[in-house]
Scaffold this active site. Sequence first.
Site, PDB file in Angstrom:
ATOM      1  CE  LYS A   1      -4.178  -0.721   1.859  1.00 44.90           C
ATOM      2  NZ  LYS A   1      -5.537  -1.185   3.340  1.00 44.90           N
TER       3      LYS A   1
ATOM      4  CE  LYS B   1     -13.042  -4.088   0.675  1.00 47.05           C
ATOM      5  NZ  LYS B   1     -13.276  -3.464   2.028  1.00 47.05           N
TER       6      LYS B   1
ATOM      7  CE  LYS C   1      -6.201  -8.998  -1.954  1.00 47.00           C
ATOM      8  NZ  LYS C   1      -5.929  -7.825  -0.555  1.00 47.00           N
TER       9      LYS C   1
HETATM   10  P1  TYM Z   1     -11.043  -6.054   4.244  1.00 48.09           P
HETATM   11  O1  TYM Z   1     -11.967  -4.877   3.727  1.00 48.09           O
HETATM   12  O2  TYM Z   1     -10.032  -6.082   2.793  1.00 48.09           O
HETATM   13  O3  TYM Z   1     -12.041  -7.712   3.681  1.00 48.09           O
HETATM   14  C1  TYM Z   1     -12.784  -7.848   3.886  1.00 48.09           C
HETATM   15  C2  TYM Z   1     -12.678  -9.595   4.757  1.00 48.09           C
HETATM   16  O4  TYM Z   1     -12.848  -9.350   2.873  1.00 48.09           O
HETATM   17  C3  TYM Z   1     -11.853 -11.437   2.508  1.00 48.09           C
HETATM   18  N1  TYM Z   1     -11.148 -10.379   1.066  1.00 48.09           N
HETATM   19  C4  TYM Z   1     -11.199 -11.751   0.253  1.00 48.09           C
HETATM   20  N2  TYM Z   1     -11.241 -12.904   0.667  1.00 48.09           N
HETATM   21  C5  TYM Z   1     -10.474 -13.872  -0.589  1.00 48.09           C
HETATM   22  N3  TYM Z   1     -10.829 -12.772  -2.138  1.00 48.09           N
HETATM   23  C6  TYM Z   1     -10.551 -12.169  -2.217  1.00 48.09           C
HETATM   24  N4  TYM Z   1     -10.007 -11.632  -3.208  1.00 48.09           N
HETATM   25  C7  TYM Z   1     -11.083 -11.057  -0.762  1.00 48.09           C
HETATM   26  N5  TYM Z   1     -10.720  -9.364  -0.294  1.00 48.09           N
HETATM   27  C8  TYM Z   1     -11.112  -9.553   0.203  1.00 48.09           C
HETATM   28  C9  TYM Z   1     -10.549 -10.663   4.001  1.00 48.09           C
HETATM   29  O5  TYM Z   1      -9.066 -11.590   3.419  1.00 48.09           O
HETATM   30  C10 TYM Z   1     -11.089 -10.111   5.265  1.00 48.09           C
HETATM   31  O6  TYM Z   1     -11.456 -11.465   5.678  1.00 48.09           O
HETATM   32  N6  TYM Z   1      -7.579  -5.882   7.344  1.00 48.09           N
HETATM   33  C11 TYM Z   1      -9.526  -6.137   7.063  1.00 48.09           C
HETATM   34  C12 TYM Z   1     -10.048  -5.870   8.070  1.00 48.09           C
HETATM   35  C13 TYM Z   1     -10.295  -5.674   9.690  1.00 48.09           C
HETATM   36  C14 TYM Z   1     -10.484  -7.001  10.126  1.00 48.09           C
HETATM   37  C15 TYM Z   1     -10.161  -6.759  11.613  1.00 48.09           C
HETATM   38  C16 TYM Z   1     -10.634  -8.308  10.000  1.00 48.09           C
HETATM   39  C17 TYM Z   1      -9.760  -5.080  10.733  1.00 48.09           C
HETATM   40  N7  TYM Z   1      -9.670  -5.760  11.994  1.00 48.09           N
HETATM   41  C18 TYM Z   1      -9.953  -7.642  12.857  1.00 48.09           C
HETATM   42  C19 TYM Z   1     -10.504  -9.729  10.955  1.00 48.09           C
HETATM   43  C20 TYM Z   1     -10.136  -9.268  11.995  1.00 48.09           C
HETATM   44  C21 TYM Z   1      -9.150  -6.426   6.251  1.00 48.09           C
HETATM   45  O7  TYM Z   1      -9.234  -5.241   5.533  1.00 48.09           O
HETATM   46  O8  TYM Z   1     -10.513  -6.788   5.499  1.00 48.09           O
END
Ligand code: TYM
Length: 332
Positions: A111, A197, A194
């Site tokens: 990032k 967004k 991957k």
């Molecule tokens: P975020 O918002 O990027 O994604 C949310 C969830 O979606 C999953 N994910 C995917 N799974 C499979 N294939 C993909 N291409 C894909 N893109 C996203 C992510 O693994 C996630 O489960 N850091 C986290 C948010 C967060 C969080 C937490 C999660 C903040 N605090 C505490 C768990 C526990 C994030 O950016 O997710």
Amino acid sequence: MNRIFSGMQPTSQLHLGNYLGALRNWVALQDQYECIFCAVDLHAITVPQDPEKLRRSTREIIAAYIAAGVDPERCVLFAQSGVSGHSELGWILSCHTPLGWLNRMTQFKEKAGKHRDNAGLGLYGYPVLMAADILLYKATHVPVGEDQKQHLELARDIAGAFNRAYGKETFPLPEPLILGEATRVMSLRDGSKKMSKSDESDYSRINMTDDPDTIALKIRKAKTDPEPLPGALVELETRPEADNLVTIYAALAGESRAETLSRFAGQQFSAFKVALVEVAVARLAPINAEMNRLLGDIGELDRIMRRGAERAGEIAAKNLAEVHDLIGLLRP
Ligand code: TYM
């Protein structure tokens, strides 16, 4: 009882990767665990956000959770900023996290890119806040997609370091739950990237809010190779785009990748894609419709989030008081 915490960033619309990698599993897990699900708006602001859009996306994400089948009566749903304990524990944990651990985080490197010095401290400390989210509730399990694995390992390391520093098993070491066929959904334009967004091409992903025509168009345009579908999984190893579409189909249809292959072996992608559109629309259209219905009543969504923040806040206050006592912060 085992407790789950997980969250998603309200940065823009959710996509199929978020749904298949995480949200869908949450729905299944709510029967076995006490669940706390959050829209992590404090994480979203680690990169610039438009305030009005952030407010809208936060409500949309809570609506998506409910529309996908998360029950707001049984689960705690709220916006992260509604419980100040996240920031507070984030600070406390940052005082127990060596810089060397953060320097290993690949997401920060991706990032921040080449302009590391311009990246914000919040972006650097992002995984510490994530650890705080989980540990604030002493969550035992965290259902996420594969891309969060490294952050989860760090959360476990931080929990362990804190426990050792004060000689007490204060925090359970949270277990990642990386479940299902589609733990890492790839871009529809490039099977080595991957689905995300932040990809500038909207054709790289299927958004949860795409209408059936858009879903069909994106799947028709999805990159493939000229070979027909193989009969064995090993043959997908060198065909990332084919592998991805088979994985998506299997996950949406609720079957294994081997089962999908056994039905479509030898067929051309033109035929397979028709079936994929069908299953994708059948799965996503009802969620989309329900999301729109929920977003028509913002008052009700806000009530759900307020109630969730209250319930989460009670657990957080109790755990934070314990942490304050342990580390010597006076509460006269
Ligand atoms: P975020 O918002 O990027 O994604 C949310 C969830 O979606 C999953 N994910 C995917 N799974 C499979 N294939 C993909 N291409 C894909 N893109 C996203 C992510 O693994 C996630 O489960 N850091 C986290 C948010 C967060 C969080 C937490 C999660 C903040 N605090 C505490 C768990 C526990 C994030 O950016 O997710």
